[in-house]
Scaffold this active site. Structure first.
Site, mmCIF file in Angstrom:
data_model
loop_
_atom_site.group_PDB
_atom_site.id
_atom_site.type_symbol
_atom_site.label_atom_id
_atom_site.label_comp_id
_atom_site.label_asym_id
_atom_site.label_seq_id
_atom_site.Cartn_x
_atom_site.Cartn_y
_atom_site.Cartn_z
ATOM 1 N N GLY A 142 0.603 -0.970 0.075
ATOM 2 C CA GLY A 142 0.262 -0.033 0.448
ATOM 3 C C GLY A 142 0.325 1.397 0.029
ATOM 4 O O GLY A 142 1.666 2.086 -0.905
ATOM 5 N N LYS A 213 2.783 -9.990 -3.535
ATOM 6 C CA LYS A 213 3.114 -8.645 -3.724
ATOM 7 C C LYS A 213 4.710 -9.897 -2.919
ATOM 8 O O LYS A 213 5.477 -9.149 -3.552
ATOM 9 C CB LYS A 213 2.340 -8.471 -2.006
ATOM 10 C CG LYS A 213 1.349 -7.504 -2.131
ATOM 11 C CD LYS A 213 1.001 -7.573 -0.684
ATOM 12 C CE LYS A 213 -0.182 -6.630 -0.656
ATOM 13 N NZ LYS A 213 -1.006 -6.581 0.272
HETATM 14 N N1 LIG Z 1 -8.347 -1.063 -1.033
HETATM 15 C C1 LIG Z 1 -7.413 -1.006 -1.200
HETATM 16 O O1 LIG Z 1 -6.509 -0.183 0.382
HETATM 17 C C2 LIG Z 1 -6.526 -1.215 -1.563
HETATM 18 C C3 LIG Z 1 -4.873 -1.798 -1.645
HETATM 19 C C4 LIG Z 1 -4.095 -1.859 -2.482
HETATM 20 C C5 LIG Z 1 -4.195 -2.376 -3.855
HETATM 21 N N2 LIG Z 1 -5.755 -1.751 -3.796
HETATM 22 C C6 LIG Z 1 -5.536 -2.320 -5.243
HETATM 23 O O2 LIG Z 1 -6.399 -1.547 -5.786
HETATM 24 C C7 LIG Z 1 -7.193 -2.145 -6.927
HETATM 25 C C8 LIG Z 1 -8.201 -1.207 -6.496
HETATM 26 O O3 LIG Z 1 -9.440 -1.534 -4.936
HETATM 27 P P1 LIG Z 1 -10.035 -0.795 -4.205
HETATM 28 O O4 LIG Z 1 -9.953 -1.570 -3.149
HETATM 29 O O5 LIG Z 1 -10.414 0.125 -4.807
HETATM 30 O O6 LIG Z 1 -11.493 -1.970 -4.952
HETATM 31 P P2 LIG Z 1 -12.768 -1.271 -5.204
HETATM 32 O O7 LIG Z 1 -13.220 -0.063 -3.869
HETATM 33 O O8 LIG Z 1 -13.905 -2.521 -5.219
HETATM 34 O O9 LIG Z 1 -13.010 -0.371 -6.798
HETATM 35 C C9 LIG Z 1 -13.024 -1.008 -7.551
HETATM 36 C C10 LIG Z 1 -13.790 0.276 -8.768
HETATM 37 O O10 LIG Z 1 -13.233 -0.902 -9.848
HETATM 38 C C11 LIG Z 1 -14.603 -0.622 -10.481
HETATM 39 N N3 LIG Z 1 -14.793 -1.465 -11.671
HETATM 40 C C12 LIG Z 1 -14.550 -3.127 -11.430
HETATM 41 N N4 LIG Z 1 -15.043 -4.137 -12.520
HETATM 42 C C13 LIG Z 1 -15.161 -2.554 -13.203
HETATM 43 C C14 LIG Z 1 -14.984 -3.637 -15.043
HETATM 44 N N5 LIG Z 1 -15.452 -4.189 -15.548
HETATM 45 N N6 LIG Z 1 -15.767 -2.212 -15.450
HETATM 46 C C15 LIG Z 1 -14.906 -1.504 -15.091
HETATM 47 N N7 LIG Z 1 -14.920 -0.661 -13.515
HETATM 48 C C16 LIG Z 1 -15.337 -2.258 -12.943
HETATM 49 C C17 LIG Z 1 -15.862 -0.747 -9.369
HETATM 50 O O11 LIG Z 1 -16.622 -0.131 -10.105
HETATM 51 P P3 LIG Z 1 -18.637 0.261 -9.606
HETATM 52 O O12 LIG Z 1 -17.501 1.159 -8.305
HETATM 53 O O13 LIG Z 1 -18.912 0.698 -10.701
HETATM 54 O O14 LIG Z 1 -18.657 -1.071 -8.910
HETATM 55 C C18 LIG Z 1 -14.901 0.079 -8.823
HETATM 56 O O15 LIG Z 1 -14.694 1.299 -9.208
HETATM 57 C C19 LIG Z 1 -6.714 -3.575 -6.723
HETATM 58 O O16 LIG Z 1 -6.420 -4.125 -7.932
HETATM 59 C C20 LIG Z 1 -6.775 -3.948 -5.210
HETATM 60 O O17 LIG Z 1 -6.565 -5.367 -5.393
HETATM 61 C C21 LIG Z 1 -6.223 -1.676 -3.094
#
Ligand SMILES: NC(=O)c1ccc[n+]([C@@H]2O[C@H](COP(=O)([O-])OP(=O)(O)OC[C@H]3O[C@@H](n4cnc5c(N)ncnc54)[C@H](OP(=O)(O)O)[C@@H]3O)[C@@H](O)[C@H]2O)c1
Length: 436
Positions: A142, A213
């Site tokens: 992160g 990771k």
């Molecule tokens: N959250 C964390 O703390 C964190 C930390 C490190 C890395 N990551 C990485 O960052 C990435 C995003 O994580 P996140 O936590 O932000 O996920 P999230 O809150 O679930 O958001 C995912 C987003 O992607 C959109 N999405 C999903 N499938 C889609 C598709 N087929 N077409 C278009 N848009 C789509 C969703 O749309 P809707 O909103 O309309 O459903 C949502 O806006 C992931 O790879 C995760 O592993 C996250």
């Protein structure tokens, strides 16, 4: 726009994924526009965005950005210089849109460890073939700038070992087991209620997310092709409160610890529960925080600690990649050209280490002698041993042993002999003690 920036064209972003991380990035771009321009010498702007639902209220004004239903169409837009992939998933639109952007020579920034753990080599090759860069600081630990630390700050070192606690949910569960005495299942349920678990909880508690990771860190550290399939994975499900208490008694904490090192045996990559001394920085890491320990042949040991997830920390890491691109800093995905990354031979055996061994012994004369001779015959010597009298079952005597450093094969041979003697009432628990 500050006057001196007028000479440089703005860097135009296309952001796919407007969830936790995507909205964190938009917040920074909107709220810190002047700071970003001053630091990079040009404006950083958003041209277009994409997510599943166009109508969802996301708490920020997105009306100034074009909308694309299809992330691939977003990646291909003429007004997008950098495709920012924040959707997640190791296939589907995250992969196809990233490939589409790279094929057009557009730079890509992603937080997606699963995508890179499975397709990192191919994507890095595509990026380089098309003169693009692919960056992933946010994908590992992160907010901790560990990729930058390895590829820039420590670029003059041979990396000797990396250790890391890189799944906050697992560390939260293990810390709370110790602090409250609650069992694994109760804390798993608490994490589910609090929204700490991935949609597939095995990604967290099975060590898979942290293993992704680790495989990326190994590639950057050792110049090897990402090989997630070779990561030895074990989750935290089998860790009991007994083990946590006994380990504490002997001066250790149990962590889901990632370790990678290159030795004469080959490339070691493990994401498994380990004991670490409770006085060490890793041992003192409580709750959902992450820690990565980097060891270089010149610099010695460096400890990085910080938030491994969450909106602000993860967006902070995404922005660092975007700002590098804005400044013209172009570093290969894994720190050296993809074509020079080698296939590492996975180590057939881990470097010898001390082990914690918990045995439930029949409380009869001679039982202990059979245990010590099984260890001795396998060449495993004992560093510490404790026998506990108390147990609900009067015929069972719990015994704890800390061995001297031994190859795992020696320990396994000793355990096999012990089991054949019939003095054990249940399977022994053996956990590696990592020397930190
Ligand atoms: N959250 C964390 O703390 C964190 C930390 C490190 C890395 N990551 C990485 O960052 C990435 C995003 O994580 P996140 O936590 O932000 O996920 P999230 O809150 O679930 O958001 C995912 C987003 O992607 C959109 N999405 C999903 N499938 C889609 C598709 N087929 N077409 C278009 N848009 C789509 C969703 O749309 P809707 O909103 O309309 O459903 C949502 O806006 C992931 O790879 C995760 O592993 C996250």
């Amino acid at each position: 726009m500050p006057a001196e920036n007028l000479a440089k064209a703005p860097l135009r972003l296309g952001i796919a994924g407007l969830g936790t991380v995507g909205m964190g990035v938009i917040k920074i771009v909107q709220e810190k526009a002047d700071l970003l321009a001053l630091r990079t010498g040009r404006d950083v702007v958003i041209s277009a965005v994409s997510a599943r639902s166009k109508s969802k209220d996301r708490g920020f004004d997105l009306s100034g950005y074009a909308w694309e239903d299809d992330p691939v169409a977003l990646a291909k837009r003429g007004d997008v210089d950098v495709f920012v992939e924040l959707m997640g998933g190791d296939s589907g639109p995250a992969k196809t849109a990233t490939e589409a952007a790279l094929a057009l020579g557009k730079d890509v920034v992603t937080a997606n460890k699963a995508l890179l753990a499975h397709h990192g080599q191919a994507l890095a090759e595509t990026a380089e073939a098309n003169g693009a860069v692919l960056r992933f600081e946010a994908a590992v630990a992160g907010g901790i700038p560990v990729i930058k630390a390895l590829t820039e700050g420590l670029a003059g070192n041979g990396i000797t070992r990396i250790m890391g606690v890189m799944n906050g949910t697992c560390n939260y569960i293990l810390t709370r087991m110790q602090a409250t005495g609650q069992g694994y299942n109760a804390l798993f349920d608490e994490c589910a209620r609090l929204g700490y678990l991935e949609a597939d909880p095995q990604l967290d508690v099975g060590g898979i997310d942290a293993g992704h990771k680790l495989s990326l860190l190994a590639s950057v550290a050792f110049g090897t092709k990402v090989n997630f399939a070779a990561v030895e994975l074990e989750g935290i499900e089998r860790i009991s409160n007994d083990d946590i208490a006994h380990a504490a008694d002997m001066g250790y904490k149990i962590k889901l610890l990632g370790v990678t090192q290159m030795s004469g045996r080959g490339l070691e990559q493990r994401m498994t529960p380990c004991l670490v001394p409770d006085t060490s920085p890793l041992g003192q890491l409580d709750g959902g925080t992450n820690m990565v320990v980097l060891e270089g042949d010149e610099v010695g040991q460096i400890v990085l600690r910080g938030a491994g997830a969450g909106m602000g920390p993860t967006a902070s890491a995404v922005m660092s990649d975007i700002l590098d691109i804005a400044r013209g800093t172009r570093i290969s995905t894994f720190g050296q050209p993809a074509a020079t990354l080698v296939d590492a031979i996975p180590a057939v055996a881990a470097t010898p280490a001390p082990y914690y061994l918990r045995l439930a012994l029949i409380d009869k004369p001679g039982a202990m002698a059979k245990i010590t001779s099984a260890l001795g015959d396998a060449g495993v010597s004992i560093d510490q041993m404790r026998q506990y009298g108390q147990t609900d079952d009067a015929d069972v005597a719990p015994v704890l042993i800390v061995t001297d450093p031994t190859p795992r094969s020696g320990l396994d041979a000793a355990i096999e002999t012990m089991q054949a003697t019939g003095v054990l009432v249940s399977d022994p628990v053996a956990i590696r003690i990592e020397t930190v």
